[in-house]
Motif scaffolding. Structure first.
Motif, short mmCIF file in Angstrom:
data_model
loop_
_atom_site.label_atom_id
_atom_site.label_comp_id
_atom_site.label_asym_id
_atom_site.label_seq_id
_atom_site.Cartn_x
_atom_site.Cartn_y
_atom_site.Cartn_z
N ASP A 108 29.82 58.07 49.50
CA ASP A 108 29.95 57.12 48.39
C ASP A 108 28.79 56.13 48.32
OD1 ASP A 108 30.45 55.46 50.53
OD2 ASP A 108 32.46 54.86 49.89
N GLY A 109 27.85 56.23 49.27
CA GLY A 109 26.67 55.38 49.25
C GLY A 109 26.85 54.01 49.88
N SER A 110 28.05 53.66 50.33
CA SER A 110 28.27 52.34 50.93
C SER A 110 27.83 52.33 52.40
CB SER A 110 29.75 51.96 50.83
OG SER A 110 30.55 52.90 51.54
N VAL A 111 27.74 51.13 52.95
CA VAL A 111 27.33 50.96 54.35
C VAL A 111 28.32 50.02 55.02
CG1 VAL A 111 25.54 50.15 55.92
CG2 VAL A 111 24.89 51.32 53.82
N ILE A 112 28.98 50.51 56.09
CA ILE A 112 29.93 49.69 56.83
C ILE A 112 29.77 49.95 58.32
CG2 ILE A 112 31.63 49.66 54.95
CD1 ILE A 112 33.22 51.77 56.48
N ASN A 113 30.43 49.11 59.12
CA ASN A 113 30.46 49.32 60.57
C ASN A 113 31.91 49.56 60.97
OD1 ASN A 113 30.78 48.55 63.50
ND2 ASN A 113 28.55 48.34 63.30
N VAL A 114 32.15 50.67 61.66
CA VAL A 114 33.51 51.06 62.03
C VAL A 114 33.74 51.02 63.53
CG1 VAL A 114 33.82 52.49 59.96
CG2 VAL A 114 32.85 53.50 62.03
N ALA A 115 32.90 50.26 64.23
CA ALA A 115 32.97 50.25 65.69
C ALA A 115 34.35 49.84 66.20
CB ALA A 115 31.90 49.31 66.26
N GLU A 116 35.06 48.99 65.45
CA GLU A 116 36.36 48.51 65.89
C GLU A 116 37.51 49.39 65.43
OE1 GLU A 116 36.52 46.01 67.98
OE2 GLU A 116 34.32 45.82 67.87
N ARG A 117 37.23 50.38 64.63
CA ARG A 117 38.30 51.24 64.13
C ARG A 117 38.79 52.18 65.23
NH1 ARG A 117 37.70 51.25 58.40
NH2 ARG A 117 37.16 49.09 57.87
N GLU A 118 40.09 52.33 65.31
CA GLU A 118 40.68 53.14 66.38
C GLU A 118 40.25 54.60 66.29
OE1 GLU A 118 45.08 53.98 68.43
OE2 GLU A 118 44.95 53.11 66.41
N TYR A 119 40.19 55.13 65.07
CA TYR A 119 39.81 56.53 64.94
C TYR A 119 38.38 56.75 65.44
CZ TYR A 119 37.48 55.09 60.54
OH TYR A 119 36.67 54.48 59.61
N PHE A 120 37.52 55.74 65.28
CA PHE A 120 36.14 55.86 65.74
C PHE A 120 36.09 55.84 67.27
CE2 PHE A 120 32.21 53.85 67.22
CZ PHE A 120 31.27 54.71 66.68
N THR A 121 36.78 54.91 67.88
CA THR A 121 36.74 54.81 69.34
C THR A 121 37.34 56.05 70.00
OG1 THR A 121 38.85 53.58 69.33
CG2 THR A 121 36.82 52.29 69.30
N LYS A 122 38.39 56.60 69.38
CA LYS A 122 38.98 57.82 69.93
C LYS A 122 37.99 58.99 69.82
CE LYS A 122 43.93 56.94 69.28
NZ LYS A 122 45.17 57.38 68.59
N ALA A 123 37.31 59.07 68.68
CA ALA A 123 36.34 60.15 68.50
C ALA A 123 35.18 60.00 69.49
CB ALA A 123 35.82 60.16 67.07
N MET A 124 34.76 58.77 69.76
CA MET A 124 33.69 58.55 70.71
C MET A 124 34.11 58.91 72.13
SD MET A 124 30.86 57.75 69.35
CE MET A 124 30.00 57.27 70.88
N GLN A 125 35.43 59.01 72.34
CA GLN A 125 35.94 59.45 73.64
C GLN A 125 36.19 60.96 73.66
OE1 GLN A 125 39.44 57.04 74.18
NE2 GLN A 125 38.28 55.13 74.34
N GLY A 126 35.78 61.63 72.59
CA GLY A 126 35.87 63.08 72.53
C GLY A 126 37.14 63.63 71.89
N GLU A 127 37.91 62.77 71.23
CA GLU A 127 39.19 63.19 70.66
C GLU A 127 39.09 63.36 69.14
OE1 GLU A 127 43.74 61.46 70.10
OE2 GLU A 127 42.39 60.55 71.57
N VAL A 128 39.47 64.55 68.67
CA VAL A 128 39.61 64.77 67.24
C VAL A 128 40.94 64.14 66.83
CG1 VAL A 128 39.78 66.46 65.40
CG2 VAL A 128 38.33 66.93 67.38
N ASN A 129 40.92 63.20 65.90
CA ASN A 129 42.14 62.45 65.62
C ASN A 129 42.26 62.06 64.15
OD1 ASN A 129 41.41 59.23 65.36
ND2 ASN A 129 39.90 60.35 66.61
N ILE A 130 43.42 61.48 63.84
CA ILE A 130 43.70 61.00 62.49
C ILE A 130 44.06 59.52 62.57
CG2 ILE A 130 46.09 61.81 62.73
CD1 ILE A 130 46.20 62.14 59.71
#
Length: 377
Positions: free
Chosen positions: A121-143
């Motif tokens: 959509d062309g927007s720019v945000i930071n999702v570092a605090e989002r739970e789905y992001f932190t889980k993915a960074m730990q190797g988990e495919v999640n919702i």
């Protein structure tokens, strides 16, 4: 007046009519009650089974859909263009999939610090605090937990998968989907005028539109919309979130008695609820009940009428004999008694006729005795 009513109640005709009612109607009422109980049980079980099967079918479809969309994210995250973490190549890849699939509200790639690498959509945000992001960074495919999209104002959920290069997580691939996409599917489960189907989140919040938004507003349960505002705390919602599939009768959020079916959606931790007002759902059962009552009343009236007519056929000739006996006891030899009335008794071919004929013989004998006595005098 009271004496007359008392005599009627104690009359043989009344007692005989009541006896016929008791002998014929009481067993019939017992059979009708048993029939209603059995038929209503079968119908209720059939309705609950139908609701439960619909809940199972739809929950399995939604669960499979979510799993397939998670696979989408794994596929995109595994493409060479995305794993290079080059903005132009990522944009080329995401735009291609975004247009090809057509059901995503947004697709994005984020760097390990949560910064936007590219969003469709062309927007720019930071999702570092989002739970789905932190889980993915730990190797988990999640919702993610459902949330209200700032762009569309709809309730959405985010699917996230890690981007892995040479065994190292170098970013996160996400796709955003609207829960409104399930509305058509849920509407197909509506039953009658009072049925509805909806999804609830892990906290019990309603995730999809309610068919009865106006009723919820009138009851003060929501301010603007049911999605994310109404927390459903019913037996059905508790069972679904506990991972139980089934159906039962309970009170819904508005306080109405409903027949509801429920099923979990394991992939997301959600629940699916299908409900219908109990009275409407059981209209066939109520119809059978009303027909049983009407048939029973009609039969009672018929039996009472037949009983009264039959008892009259017995008591009417007996009343003639009674009247003759009373006159005899008063010294009247019945010389002028109406022959037609006597024929009602003595011409019968049953025991009452025998009584009438015997009584006639007695009267004839007494009349002869009276004539003899007069002659002697």
């Amino acid at each position: 007046m009271g004496k007359t009513v008392h005599s009627r109640v104690n009359s043989f005709s009344f007692q005989l009519t009541m006896l016929m009612l008791a002998i014929s109607v009481v067993p019939l009422l017992l059979m009708a009650g048993l029939f209603y109980q059995q038929s209503s049980t079968v119908l209720l079980e059939g309705i609950q089974t139908e609701f439960e099967q619909a809940a199972i079918s739809q929950s399995q479809y939604i669960d499979q859909w979510i799993n397939e969309r998670q696979d989408d994210m794994v596929v995109v995250a595994g493409t060479a263009r995305v794993r290079k973490m080059d903005v132009e190549q990522i944009a080329d890849s995401l735009d291609q999939y975004f247009e090809q699939w057509g059901y995503y509200e947004n697709m994005a790639v984020y760097s390990p610090d949560g910064e936007t690498v590219y969003r469709a959509d062309g927007s720019v945000i930071n999702v570092a605090e989002r739970e789905y992001f932190t889980k993915a960074m730990q190797g988990e495919v999640n919702i993610s937990e459902p949330l209200v999209s700032k762009a569309s104002q709809q309730v959405v959920y985010v699917l996230a998968a890690p981007i892995i290069q040479e065994g190292k997580i170098i970013g996160v691939q996400t796709g955003t989907l609207s829960l409104a996409s399930f509305n058509h599917l849920l509407e197909s489960a509506y039953r009658g005028e009072t049925g509805e189907a909806y999804l609830i989140g892990s906290d019990g919040a309603m995730l999809t539109a309610s068919r009865f938004k106006e009723e919820l507003l009138a009851a003060g349960l929501i301010e603007t919309t049911a999605e994310m505002e109404l927390v459903v705390d019913t037996d059905g919602s508790r069972q679904a979130l506990a991972g139980v599939t089934g159906s039962s009768e309970y009170v819904d959020s508005i306080g109405q008695e409903v027949i509801g079916a429920y099923a979990p959606i394991p992939a997301a931790g959600w629940g699916l609820i299908i409900e219908q007002n109990r009275e409407e759902a059981l209209k066939e059962v109520l119809f059978i009940r009303n027909m049983v009552i009407i048939a029973s009343l009609a039969l009672m009236i018929l039996v009472a009428l037949v009983g009264w007519l039959y008892s009259r056929s017995i008591t009417s000739p007996l009343s003639i004999v009674t009247e003759q006996a009373q006159k005899l006891s008063a010294g009247d030899t019945l010389r002028d008694y109406d022959a037609k009335r006597k024929d009602k008794v003595r011409l019968r071919k049953d025991e009452i006729g025998e009584i009438g004929r015997a009584f006639d013989q007695l009267i004839h004998y007494l009349q002869e005795m009276g004539q003899t006595a007069q002659a002697i005098a």
